[in-house]
Design a protein around this motif. Structure first.
Motif, PDB file in Angstrom:
ATOM      1  N   GLU A 424       0.834  -1.196   0.000  1.00 36.88           N
ATOM      2  CA  GLU A 424       0.000   0.000   0.000  1.00 36.88           C
ATOM      3  C   GLU A 424       0.873   1.252   0.000  1.00 36.88           C
ATOM      4  O   GLU A 424       1.933   1.291   0.623  1.00 36.88           O
ATOM      5  CB  GLU A 424      -0.907   0.011   1.237  1.00 36.88           C
ATOM      6  N   PHE A 425       0.422   2.276  -0.697  1.00 34.77           N
ATOM      7  CA  PHE A 425       1.053   3.594  -0.610  1.00 34.77           C
ATOM      8  C   PHE A 425      -0.040   4.633  -0.338  1.00 34.77           C
ATOM      9  O   PHE A 425      -1.235   4.385  -0.571  1.00 34.77           O
ATOM     10  CB  PHE A 425       1.839   3.930  -1.883  1.00 34.77           C
ATOM     11  N   LEU A 426       0.372   5.790   0.188  1.00 36.08           N
ATOM     12  CA  LEU A 426      -0.566   6.835   0.619  1.00 36.08           C
ATOM     13  C   LEU A 426      -0.158   8.173   0.036  1.00 36.08           C
ATOM     14  O   LEU A 426       1.040   8.451  -0.140  1.00 36.08           O
ATOM     15  CB  LEU A 426      -0.590   6.924   2.149  1.00 36.08           C
ATOM     16  N   VAL A 427      -1.158   8.986  -0.224  1.00 39.25           N
ATOM     17  CA  VAL A 427      -0.931  10.345  -0.719  1.00 39.25           C
ATOM     18  C   VAL A 427      -1.701  11.314   0.170  1.00 39.25           C
ATOM     19  O   VAL A 427      -2.906  11.144   0.378  1.00 39.25           O
ATOM     20  CB  VAL A 427      -1.387  10.501  -2.186  1.00 39.25           C
ATOM     21  N   ASN A 428      -0.993  12.285   0.693  1.00 37.27           N
ATOM     22  CA  ASN A 428      -1.618  13.334   1.503  1.00 37.27           C
ATOM     23  C   ASN A 428      -1.780  14.567   0.624  1.00 37.27           C
ATOM     24  O   ASN A 428      -0.795  15.221   0.266  1.00 37.27           O
ATOM     25  CB  ASN A 428      -0.752  13.641   2.729  1.00 37.27           C
ATOM     26  N   VAL A 429      -3.012  14.859   0.251  1.00 38.58           N
ATOM     27  CA  VAL A 429      -3.335  16.029  -0.588  1.00 38.58           C
ATOM     28  C   VAL A 429      -3.789  17.134   0.355  1.00 38.58           C
ATOM     29  O   VAL A 429      -4.906  17.094   0.872  1.00 38.58           O
ATOM     30  CB  VAL A 429      -4.429  15.678  -1.620  1.00 38.58           C
ATOM     31  N   TYR A 430      -2.946  18.114   0.592  1.00 37.97           N
ATOM     32  CA  TYR A 430      -3.156  19.070   1.666  1.00 37.97           C
ATOM     33  C   TYR A 430      -4.486  19.808   1.562  1.00 37.97           C
ATOM     34  O   TYR A 430      -5.157  20.066   2.560  1.00 37.97           O
ATOM     35  CB  TYR A 430      -2.020  20.093   1.719  1.00 37.97           C
ATOM     36  N   ASN A 431      -4.873  20.141   0.344  1.00 37.63           N
ATOM     37  CA  ASN A 431      -6.111  20.893   0.124  1.00 37.63           C
ATOM     38  C   ASN A 431      -7.225  19.985  -0.387  1.00 37.63           C
ATOM     39  O   ASN A 431      -8.215  20.449  -0.929  1.00 37.63           O
ATOM     40  CB  ASN A 431      -5.862  22.036  -0.875  1.00 37.63           C
ATOM     41  N   GLY A 432      -7.061  18.685  -0.192  1.00 33.86           N
ATOM     42  CA  GLY A 432      -8.016  17.733  -0.721  1.00 33.86           C
ATOM     43  C   GLY A 432      -9.319  17.694   0.051  1.00 33.86           C
ATOM     44  O   GLY A 432      -9.396  18.083   1.219  1.00 33.86           O
ATOM     45  N   SER A 433     -10.350  17.196  -0.609  1.00 32.89           N
ATOM     46  CA  SER A 433     -11.675  17.089  -0.003  1.00 32.89           C
ATOM     47  C   SER A 433     -12.409  15.919  -0.629  1.00 32.89           C
ATOM     48  O   SER A 433     -11.903  15.257  -1.545  1.00 32.89           O
ATOM     49  CB  SER A 433     -12.479  18.376  -0.232  1.00 32.89           C
ATOM     50  N   GLU A 434     -13.625  15.683  -0.166  1.00 30.72           N
ATOM     51  CA  GLU A 434     -14.447  14.619  -0.745  1.00 30.72           C
ATOM     52  C   GLU A 434     -14.747  14.871  -2.213  1.00 30.72           C
ATOM     53  O   GLU A 434     -15.159  13.943  -2.934  1.00 30.72           O
ATOM     54  CB  GLU A 434     -15.758  14.485   0.030  1.00 30.72           C
ATOM     55  N   ARG A 435     -14.516  16.086  -2.671  1.00 30.64           N
ATOM     56  CA  ARG A 435     -14.762  16.415  -4.077  1.00 30.64           C
ATOM     57  C   ARG A 435     -13.494  16.335  -4.921  1.00 30.64           C
ATOM     58  O   ARG A 435     -13.516  16.693  -6.109  1.00 30.64           O
ATOM     59  CB  ARG A 435     -15.407  17.799  -4.181  1.00 30.64           C
ATOM     60  N   SER A 436     -12.395  15.900  -4.323  1.00 27.98           N
ATOM     61  CA  SER A 436     -11.150  15.730  -5.066  1.00 27.98           C
ATOM     62  C   SER A 436     -11.117  14.374  -5.760  1.00 27.98           C
ATOM     63  O   SER A 436     -11.686  13.397  -5.264  1.00 27.98           O
ATOM     64  CB  SER A 436      -9.944  15.834  -4.123  1.00 27.98           C
ATOM     65  N   GLN A 437     -10.447  14.317  -6.889  1.00 28.15           N
ATOM     66  CA  GLN A 437     -10.128  13.063  -7.560  1.00 28.15           C
ATOM     67  C   GLN A 437      -8.616  12.866  -7.468  1.00 28.15           C
ATOM     68  O   GLN A 437      -7.849  13.777  -7.794  1.00 28.15           O
ATOM     69  CB  GLN A 437     -10.553  13.097  -9.025  1.00 28.15           C
ATOM     70  N   VAL A 438      -8.187  11.696  -7.012  1.00 28.28           N
ATOM     71  CA  VAL A 438      -6.764  11.406  -6.869  1.00 28.28           C
ATOM     72  C   VAL A 438      -6.475  10.121  -7.626  1.00 28.28           C
ATOM     73  O   VAL A 438      -7.153   9.104  -7.438  1.00 28.28           O
ATOM     74  CB  VAL A 438      -6.352  11.282  -5.391  1.00 28.28           C
ATOM     75  N   GLU A 439      -5.455  10.141  -8.505  1.00 32.95           N
ATOM     76  CA  GLU A 439      -5.121   9.007  -9.361  1.00 32.95           C
ATOM     77  C   GLU A 439      -3.608   8.802  -9.393  1.00 32.95           C
ATOM     78  O   GLU A 439      -2.848   9.728  -9.082  1.00 32.95           O
ATOM     79  CB  GLU A 439      -5.619   9.249 -10.791  1.00 32.95           C
ATOM     80  N   PHE A 440      -3.190   7.614  -9.798  1.00 28.57           N
ATOM     81  CA  PHE A 440      -1.757   7.341  -9.935  1.00 28.57           C
ATOM     82  C   PHE A 440      -1.490   6.538 -11.196  1.00 28.57           C
ATOM     83  O   PHE A 440      -2.382   5.905 -11.770  1.00 28.57           O
ATOM     84  CB  PHE A 440      -1.249   6.568  -8.711  1.00 28.57           C
ATOM     85  N   ARG A 441      -0.235   6.550 -11.614  1.00 36.63           N
ATOM     86  CA  ARG A 441       0.259   5.657 -12.654  1.00 36.63           C
ATOM     87  C   ARG A 441       1.756   5.443 -12.413  1.00 36.63           C
ATOM     88  O   ARG A 441       2.385   6.177 -11.646  1.00 36.63           O
ATOM     89  CB  ARG A 441      -0.001   6.200 -14.050  1.00 36.63           C
ATOM     90  N   MET A 442       2.315   4.457 -13.074  1.00 29.87           N
ATOM     91  CA  MET A 442       3.699   4.084 -12.861  1.00 29.87           C
ATOM     92  C   MET A 442       4.578   4.519 -14.033  1.00 29.87           C
ATOM     93  O   MET A 442       4.198   4.357 -15.207  1.00 29.87           O
ATOM     94  CB  MET A 442       3.834   2.570 -12.687  1.00 29.87           C
ATOM     95  N   ASP A 443       5.738   5.062 -13.707  1.00 31.53           N
ATOM     96  CA  ASP A 443       6.798   5.327 -14.679  1.00 31.53           C
ATOM     97  C   ASP A 443       6.316   6.152 -15.871  1.00 31.53           C
ATOM     98  O   ASP A 443       6.717   5.919 -17.020  1.00 31.53           O
ATOM     99  CB  ASP A 443       7.409   4.003 -15.168  1.00 31.53           C
ATOM    100  N   ASP A 444       5.418   7.117 -15.590  1.00 32.77           N
ATOM    101  CA  ASP A 444       4.952   8.063 -16.607  1.00 32.77           C
ATOM    102  C   ASP A 444       4.303   7.370 -17.806  1.00 32.77           C
ATOM    103  O   ASP A 444       4.358   7.882 -18.934  1.00 32.77           O
ATOM    104  CB  ASP A 444       6.098   8.959 -17.105  1.00 32.77           C
ATOM    105  N   ALA A 445       3.692   6.229 -17.564  1.00 32.29           N
ATOM    106  CA  ALA A 445       3.071   5.496 -18.668  1.00 32.29           C
ATOM    107  C   ALA A 445       1.834   4.775 -18.159  1.00 32.29           C
ATOM    108  O   ALA A 445       1.631   4.605 -16.958  1.00 32.29           O
ATOM    109  CB  ALA A 445       4.055   4.496 -19.267  1.00 32.29           C
TER     110      ALA A 445
END
Length: 524
Positions: A424-445
């Motif tokens: 598992e990994f975690l991201v702390n989005v300082y200004n995030g809210s329930e209306r934020s969308q947070v996504e990830f991908r690997m190695d810019d692809a």
């Protein structure tokens, strides 16, 4: 027959025309266009019609000649409601001076002095206003809880937050309460520091800004009033209407000294303030954005009938947002029926990041300023609100941080190859809210994959806490972490080969803006 009297009002000298015979129970005067900017009304300077003037309960509008009349008691503050396109005087510390305090007997004897006796009510209390350009689009700075205990911590604030803000393009700033941490003798020092930012600065009263030896709520703001004026008021800037509220209800001094140190209070407004808010909003069109500034969040303990009464006045206004501080972490809340809100749309309430973070605690950095990370894992800092007509957005700014510093990514430094997809990994989005969308991908692809919001302690914050030792100074120890309201989680994807990988994260906030960050880790 008339005579000229000059009345000193909290460091400013206002020229007043005083008839020999005047009604001591009625405040009267003129709101005028101060053409030459000297604060004194000259015969050629016209009165301004339709400007609101208040005694903290009633609101009257000036007549065609700019004149007003208001009843006052023996403990009153008369103030003008700044209209769009005008500025009030500001003092050498950039504090707006838009009021006159009427306390003939002065404040009671308290540990920190209040208002000196003002004597009889002047025959006229005139308010100068000077035209200024106020565009549809502008920015304001919101600073939660500077809360320094002493001069050393005022210096921390100066280097951490004030210095980077000098030269800002913002039009004004607001401290959202807890200007000080109990020592009200230092109001002057912190005011001189914040004044360096160079813009008008408004102040909200916090639970650490009151007189703890006051016997009741009515007398708890005496030192604040001496320094900053009325504890609640309103003003317009550009297309926006602002309401500054006093929502700290002091229950009075108790025998246990520990309960008097900022503790014997709750959230509340009082009948007079509620009536002022009601009358003030009557004059605000429904299509105008209303912004409320307060110290104690609407979700904190409050006097319930008063919170409900405030909600009822706002629920038919789709264009309203409220901002508080007090909790020492950042959070966006959308109030619904579960919170007692009955409006057709959720009400946006922002609990602002604090300038002092975790009360100026934590290990000192290379400059000697404590790290003072907030309990939710975000850095200490401040907010800016960006206004555009009836629209707005909120930006998070880390103290001394770059504007793009909006999140941090936690992932183990090294991951066993066979276990990578379970990591598992975690991201702390300082200004995030329930209306934020947070996504990830690997190695810019590859495709972007959604992350899930979670509520738990920030892992970086926990790591700092684990390094603390029993023999460390108390102020080097951060408080216990909270379940962060702006944390997202996911697991690494399958198929990662050995070597270094770049985990890329992006978030789209409630206003459709995209921010990105990344962190490198190893698969072994």
């Amino acid at each position: 027959m008339r005579r000229i009297l000059r009345v000193a009002a909290l460091g400013m000298v206002l020229p007043l025309i005083v008839p020999i015979s005047s009604d001591a129970a009625t405040a009267r005067g003129v709101v005028f266009h101060d053409v030459d900017g000297d604060g004194a009304r000259d015969p050629s300077e016209p009165g301004l019609p339709g400007v609101g003037v208040s005694n903290g309960l009633d609101i009257v509008r000036t007549d065609d000649a700019g004149r007003y009349r208001l009843d006052v008691d023996e403990d009153a503050i008369v103030f003008v409601l700044k209209p769009r396109g005008y500025r009030t005087p500001i003092d050498e510390n950039q504090i707006p001076r838009f009021y006159y305090i009427h306390k003939p007997a002065g404040s009671p004897d308290l540990e920190y002095p209040g208002v000196q006796p003002t004597g009889e009510l002047p025959g006229e209390i005139d308010f100068p206003l000077t035209p200024q350009e106020e565009p549809e689009r502008f920015e304001a700075i919101l600073m939660g809880d500077p809360q320094p205990r002493n001069q050393t911590e005022i210096d921390y604030l100066t280097h951490d937050v004030v210095e980077p803000l000098i030269g800002t393009s913002a039009k004004f700033g607001v401290t959202l309460g807890d200007i000080m941490h109990d020592d009200l003798s230092l109001f002057g020092s912190i005011n001189r520091s914040i004044a360096l930012i160079g813009i008008p600065w408004y102040n909200v009263v916090g639970n650490h800004d009151i007189n703890f030896d006051a016997p009741n709520d009515a007398l708890s703001d005496e030192t604040f009033e001496r320094t900053y004026g009325p504890p609640y008021y309103s003003f317009d800037y550009g297309p926006v209407h602002f309401l500054v509220l006093d929502d700290v209800y002091w229950k009075g001094r108790v025998e246990d000294p520990e309960e008097n140190v900022g503790g014997n209070y709750t959230g509340g407004l009082g009948d007079d303030q509620l009536e002022f808010i009601r009358r003030d909003l009557e004059g605000v069109p429904p299509e105008q954005l209303v912004v409320l500034f307060m110290h104690i969040p609407l979700v904190a303990p409050w006097i319930e009938p008063e919170r409900a009464a405030l909600y009822r006045m706002l629920e038919d206004r789709p264009l309203a947002v409220s901002i508080s501080a007090h909790y020492h972490y950042q959070e966006h809340i959308y109030l619904t029926v579960e919170d007692g809100w009955r409006g057709p749309q959720p009400h946006h309430h922002v609990i602002a990041v604090t300038a002092c973070g975790s009360w100026w605690r934590g290990l000192p950095d290379e400059t000697g300023v404590p790290v003072t990370t907030g309990r939710g894992g975000a850095p200490n800092g401040y907010l800016t609100m960006n206004f555009d007509g009836a629209g707005y957005s909120v930006d998070f700014h880390a103290a001394r941080g770059a504007s793009h510093e909006q999140m941090h990514v936690w992932v183990p430094e090294s991951v066993p190859r066979r276990m990578a997809h379970l990591t598992e990994f975690l991201v702390n989005v300082y200004n995030g809210s329930e209306r934020s969308q947070v996504e990830f991908r690997m190695d810019d692809a590859g495709e972007w994959t959604a992350m899930q919001q979670t509520a738990r302690a920030d892992p970086f914050y926990q790591a700092v806490k684990r390094r603390e030792t029993d023999d460390m100074p108390a102020l080097w120890k951060l408080p216990a972490p909270i379940r962060s309201p702006h944390l997202w989680s996911a697991r690494l994807p399958r198929g990662l080969g050995p070597g270094s990988h770049r985990l890329q994260v992006r978030t789209v906030d409630a206003w459709g803006r995209t921010f990105e960050s990344a962190r490198v880790f190893r698969v072994e």
